[in-house]
Scaffold this active site. Structure first.
Site, mmCIF file in Angstrom:
data_model
loop_
_atom_site.group_PDB
_atom_site.id
_atom_site.type_symbol
_atom_site.label_atom_id
_atom_site.label_comp_id
_atom_site.label_asym_id
_atom_site.label_seq_id
_atom_site.Cartn_x
_atom_site.Cartn_y
_atom_site.Cartn_z
ATOM 1 N N ARG A 1 7.417 -25.511 -15.974
ATOM 2 C CA ARG A 1 5.997 -25.159 -15.900
ATOM 3 C C ARG A 1 5.766 -23.692 -16.255
ATOM 4 N NH1 ARG A 1 3.363 -26.474 -10.466
ATOM 5 N NH2 ARG A 1 1.901 -25.177 -11.570
ATOM 6 N N ILE B 1 1.158 -13.246 1.177
ATOM 7 C CA ILE B 1 0.061 -13.917 0.463
ATOM 8 C C ILE B 1 -0.093 -15.366 0.924
ATOM 9 C CG2 ILE B 1 -0.863 -14.534 -1.817
ATOM 10 C CD1 ILE B 1 -0.503 -11.522 -1.573
ATOM 11 N N ASP C 1 5.237 -14.002 -6.377
ATOM 12 C CA ASP C 1 5.895 -14.913 -7.323
ATOM 13 C C ASP C 1 7.331 -14.488 -7.663
ATOM 14 O OD1 ASP C 1 3.588 -16.396 -7.287
ATOM 15 O OD2 ASP C 1 2.759 -15.494 -9.102
ATOM 16 N N ARG D 1 -2.894 -25.383 -11.092
ATOM 17 C CA ARG D 1 -3.856 -24.650 -10.269
ATOM 18 C C ARG D 1 -5.021 -24.141 -11.130
ATOM 19 N NH1 ARG D 1 -4.699 -25.618 -5.512
ATOM 20 N NH2 ARG D 1 -6.069 -24.073 -4.632
ATOM 21 N N ARG E 1 -4.295 -23.941 0.146
ATOM 22 C CA ARG E 1 -4.713 -23.083 -0.974
ATOM 23 C C ARG E 1 -6.226 -23.229 -1.136
ATOM 24 N NH1 ARG E 1 -0.517 -22.951 -5.959
ATOM 25 N NH2 ARG E 1 -1.763 -21.122 -6.416
ATOM 26 N N PRO E 2 -6.991 -22.529 -0.292
ATOM 27 C CA PRO E 2 -8.443 -22.716 -0.274
ATOM 28 C C PRO E 2 -9.115 -22.217 -1.549
ATOM 29 C CG PRO E 2 -7.800 -20.883 1.142
ATOM 30 C CD PRO E 2 -6.535 -21.505 0.658
ATOM 31 N N ILE E 3 -10.334 -22.730 -1.776
ATOM 32 C CA ILE E 3 -11.128 -22.239 -2.914
ATOM 33 C C ILE E 3 -12.515 -21.786 -2.434
ATOM 34 C CG2 ILE E 3 -10.000 -23.365 -4.887
ATOM 35 C CD1 ILE E 3 -11.874 -25.732 -4.543
ATOM 36 N N ASP E 4 -12.579 -21.466 -1.128
ATOM 37 C CA ASP E 4 -13.868 -21.067 -0.565
ATOM 38 C C ASP E 4 -14.445 -19.819 -1.229
ATOM 39 O OD1 ASP E 4 -11.510 -20.006 0.869
ATOM 40 O OD2 ASP E 4 -12.998 -18.802 1.926
ATOM 41 N N CYS F 1 1.536 -25.523 -7.324
ATOM 42 C CA CYS F 1 2.606 -25.438 -6.330
ATOM 43 C C CYS F 1 2.037 -25.523 -4.920
ATOM 44 C CB CYS F 1 3.358 -24.120 -6.491
ATOM 45 S SG CYS F 1 4.173 -23.981 -8.084
ATOM 46 N N LYS G 1 2.230 -16.414 -18.172
ATOM 47 C CA LYS G 1 1.661 -17.733 -17.822
ATOM 48 C C LYS G 1 0.285 -17.593 -17.199
ATOM 49 C CE LYS G 1 2.842 -19.974 -13.804
ATOM 50 N NZ LYS G 1 1.691 -20.468 -13.037
ATOM 51 N N ASN G 2 0.182 -16.761 -16.173
ATOM 52 C CA ASN G 2 -1.070 -16.745 -15.411
ATOM 53 C C ASN G 2 -2.220 -16.077 -16.157
ATOM 54 O OD1 ASN G 2 0.078 -18.249 -13.424
ATOM 55 N ND2 ASN G 2 0.603 -16.510 -12.112
HETATM 56 N N1 EPU Z 1 -7.611 -17.434 -0.913
HETATM 57 C C1 EPU Z 1 -8.622 -17.755 -0.041
HETATM 58 N N2 EPU Z 1 -9.726 -18.346 -0.563
HETATM 59 C C2 EPU Z 1 -9.884 -18.600 -1.887
HETATM 60 C C3 EPU Z 1 -8.843 -18.267 -2.769
HETATM 61 C C4 EPU Z 1 -7.707 -17.676 -2.250
HETATM 62 O O1 EPU Z 1 -8.525 -17.528 1.154
HETATM 63 O O2 EPU Z 1 -10.922 -19.115 -2.290
HETATM 64 C C5 EPU Z 1 -6.395 -16.792 -0.368
HETATM 65 C C6 EPU Z 1 -5.155 -17.679 -0.566
HETATM 66 O O3 EPU Z 1 -5.005 -18.593 0.498
HETATM 67 C C7 EPU Z 1 -4.041 -16.649 -0.617
HETATM 68 C C8 EPU Z 1 -4.706 -15.432 -1.259
HETATM 69 O O4 EPU Z 1 -6.117 -15.652 -1.140
HETATM 70 O O5 EPU Z 1 -3.665 -16.305 0.698
HETATM 71 C C9 EPU Z 1 -4.386 -15.198 -2.709
HETATM 72 O O6 EPU Z 1 -4.690 -16.351 -3.487
HETATM 73 P P1 EPU Z 1 -5.135 -16.234 -5.010
HETATM 74 O O7 EPU Z 1 -6.471 -16.854 -5.136
HETATM 75 O O8 EPU Z 1 -4.933 -14.825 -5.448
HETATM 76 O O9 EPU Z 1 -4.073 -17.162 -5.730
HETATM 77 P P2 EPU Z 1 -4.316 -18.101 -6.964
HETATM 78 O O10 EPU Z 1 -5.314 -17.510 -7.875
HETATM 79 O O11 EPU Z 1 -4.498 -19.510 -6.525
HETATM 80 C C10 EPU Z 1 -2.554 -16.930 -8.489
HETATM 81 C C11 EPU Z 1 -1.354 -17.352 -9.260
HETATM 82 C C12 EPU Z 1 -0.186 -17.653 -8.323
HETATM 83 C C13 EPU Z 1 0.091 -16.418 -7.454
HETATM 84 C C14 EPU Z 1 -1.194 -15.954 -6.754
HETATM 85 C C15 EPU Z 1 -1.016 -14.659 -5.993
HETATM 86 C C16 EPU Z 1 -2.376 -18.428 -11.152
HETATM 87 C C17 EPU Z 1 -2.640 -19.675 -11.907
HETATM 88 N N3 EPU Z 1 -1.673 -18.540 -10.040
HETATM 89 O O12 EPU Z 1 -2.891 -18.029 -7.653
HETATM 90 O O13 EPU Z 1 0.926 -17.875 -9.168
HETATM 91 O O14 EPU Z 1 1.060 -16.721 -6.484
HETATM 92 O O15 EPU Z 1 -2.249 -15.767 -7.719
HETATM 93 O O16 EPU Z 1 -0.635 -13.625 -6.856
HETATM 94 O O17 EPU Z 1 -2.746 -17.352 -11.583
HETATM 95 C C18 EPU Z 1 2.988 -18.802 -9.833
HETATM 96 O O18 EPU Z 1 2.814 -18.322 -10.952
HETATM 97 O O19 EPU Z 1 4.090 -19.290 -9.472
HETATM 98 C C19 EPU Z 1 1.892 -18.793 -8.870
HETATM 99 C C20 EPU Z 1 1.884 -19.564 -7.803
#
Ligand code: EPU
Length: 420
Positions: free
Chosen positions: A397, A327, A305, A93, A122-125, A117, A22-23
């Protein structure tokens, strides 16, 4: 509303084929926007999150045609729009990948803010920081993630956290930046490597994906490509855990066994037999499981996950266990639902203390998110009596045909539609 109903305590045995990841799929589909030529993506899982991305691609004017259930042709040659605001993109996401892809290609992107989820903040900074380092101006206004640049220039970017999303998004924009971009402390997850593989198959120059330093040399254009997605590490892990909890004997096929190393190690520690082949793993549940302690960490550590599914499994181990979420700040909401099966779990901060040796009993429960939902399926498989799981839409999903796959392994499981 759809429900899953399970009559538990059936031993599962046989083989199950794992779908594409999926991811990786959601990132790779968005990456197809980066090319002006058409691409064919194979081994796509037919799941809700993928269909949402396809809706988003179509809303921008991309032609998307399923050549078969798992193969999609995407032609984004005629896209001129940089605004991705389709409602479907709000549900997932991965819509943030449209920002990186459109910013790279058009130097401008406006994308509806992502959903997905809810595990607390879930920041995007880090995505923003990366785009800004490449020369873009970034803002969040009226529910849109906006970025634009006159020109993108390669930069050295250090990620404070090894974020999967930020790593992929920065790679996507950097593909078209002038010069070299270095992403330091990059995420090493298999889907990062797969997305880099797809972009490289279109002519991008990305080196080091899978290590903590990724180097992207900008190019002027990307060509088309035919590419097959890697197998889903988390779907595979879910079936491995299903085997362990039912004292079963399941061979999980069409996988990359190394992706499963952290889970395999934990299942061995818990006294399961783990037999690895080139592209399969067979898990033989011993019926007598030991408890263990786990902390989720970025790849190659134990994946967050698989954390909810593992919590369900640890409830039936002989002794107590501790599971720490490394995480996400709030990924234990499902524990209340597991308690309905009789689970005895207390949560302090980011650690769950799980009492073992619990005889789970079937209950009516509701999925609160994707992996939480599937953890309830895992618990239901091991529980005495009937389990009813509401809000199955979350499970859909990320899991294709879950009830038929489990049914073929011997589970007594069915989906019913009820008026909500
Ligand atoms: N984080 C920040 N700032 C950012 C982005 C992330 O501080 O700008 C922090 C988050 O708060 C978290 C950590 O970094 O503590 C990791 O977040 P990451 O960005 O790696 O997560 P993501 O890309 O939003 C993906 C998967 C998630 C999975 C996480 C961790 C996708 C679409 N989603 O999320 O998958 O939990 O990586 O491996 O790829 C799932 O499949 O059920 C799922 C939630």
């Amino acid at each position: 509303m759809e429900r899953i109903i399970i009559q538990g305590k059936k031993r599962l045995a046989g083989s199950v084929d794992i779908n594409g990841a999926k991811n990786a799929s959601v990132a790779i589909l968005a990456s197809a926007l980066s090319s002006r030529a058409s691409c064919v993506v194979e081994n796509l899982p037919y799941i809700e999150d993928v269909l949402c991305v396809v809706d988003g691609l179509k809303s921008l004017g991309a032609k998307c045609q399923f050549l078969s259930r798992h193969t999609l042709m995407i032609d984004s040659s005629n896209i001129t729009d940089y605004m991705a605001i389709h409602e479907s993109l709000k549900k997932i996401r991965a819509s943030y990948y449209f920002v990186g892809a459109l910013l790279g290609r058009f130097k401008k992107a406006e994308v509806i803010l992502p959903g997905g989820c809810n595990f607390g903040s879930r920041p995007i900074d880090l995505h923003q920081k990366g785009f800004e380092a490449l020369g873009a101006k970034v803002s969040i206004e009226h529910g849109l993630f906006k970025a634009h640049a006159d020109k993108l220039t390669g930069a050295h970017i250090y990620l404070d956290t090894a974020s999967v999303g930020a790593t992929i998004n920065i790679m996507l924009a950097a593909v078209y930046a002038e010069g070299v971009t270095i992403i330091e402390n990059a995420a090493k997850e298999p889907h990062v490597v797969d997305t880099a593989g797809f972009l490289n198959s279109m002519g991008a120059r990305i080196r080091g994906a899978g290590t903590y330093i990724i180097r992207v040399t900008g190019v002027k254009a990307l060509r088309g490509s035919t590419y097959a997605i890697i197998p889903d590490q988390i779907e595979a892990g879910t079936y491995m855990i299903a085997s362990a909890i039912t004292g079963g004997d399941i061979t999980v096929r069409n996988i990359i066994p190394q992706h499963m190393d952290s889970l395999s190690a934990k299942l061995k520690e818990m006294r399961c037999e783990v037999i690895e082949g080139d592209d399969y793993i067979r898990i033989v549940g011993s019926g007598k499981l030991s408890g263990t302690n786990i902390k989720t960490t970025p790849y190659p550590g134990f994946p967050t996950d698989l954390q909810p599914q593992m919590t369900a499994l640890l409830c039936v181990a002989d002794n107590s266990s501790m599971l720490t979420e490394g995480i996400w700040e709030n990924r234990f909401q499902y524990v209340d639902e597991l308690r309905r099966f009789g689970a005895n779990i207390s949560v302090k901060g980011r650690t769950a203390f799980i009492e073992g040796n619990i005889a789970l009993t079937g209950a009516e429960v509701s999925a609160t998110d994707l992996r939480a939902g599937v953890a309830l399926v895992i618990a239901g498989l091991a529980a005495e009596g009937v389990t009813t799981i509401n809000d199955v839409k979350y499970i859909d999903r990320g899991y294709e045909n879950i009830e038929s796959k489990l049914g073929a392994l011997g589970a007594d499981i069915k989906r019913v539609t009820v008026k909500s």
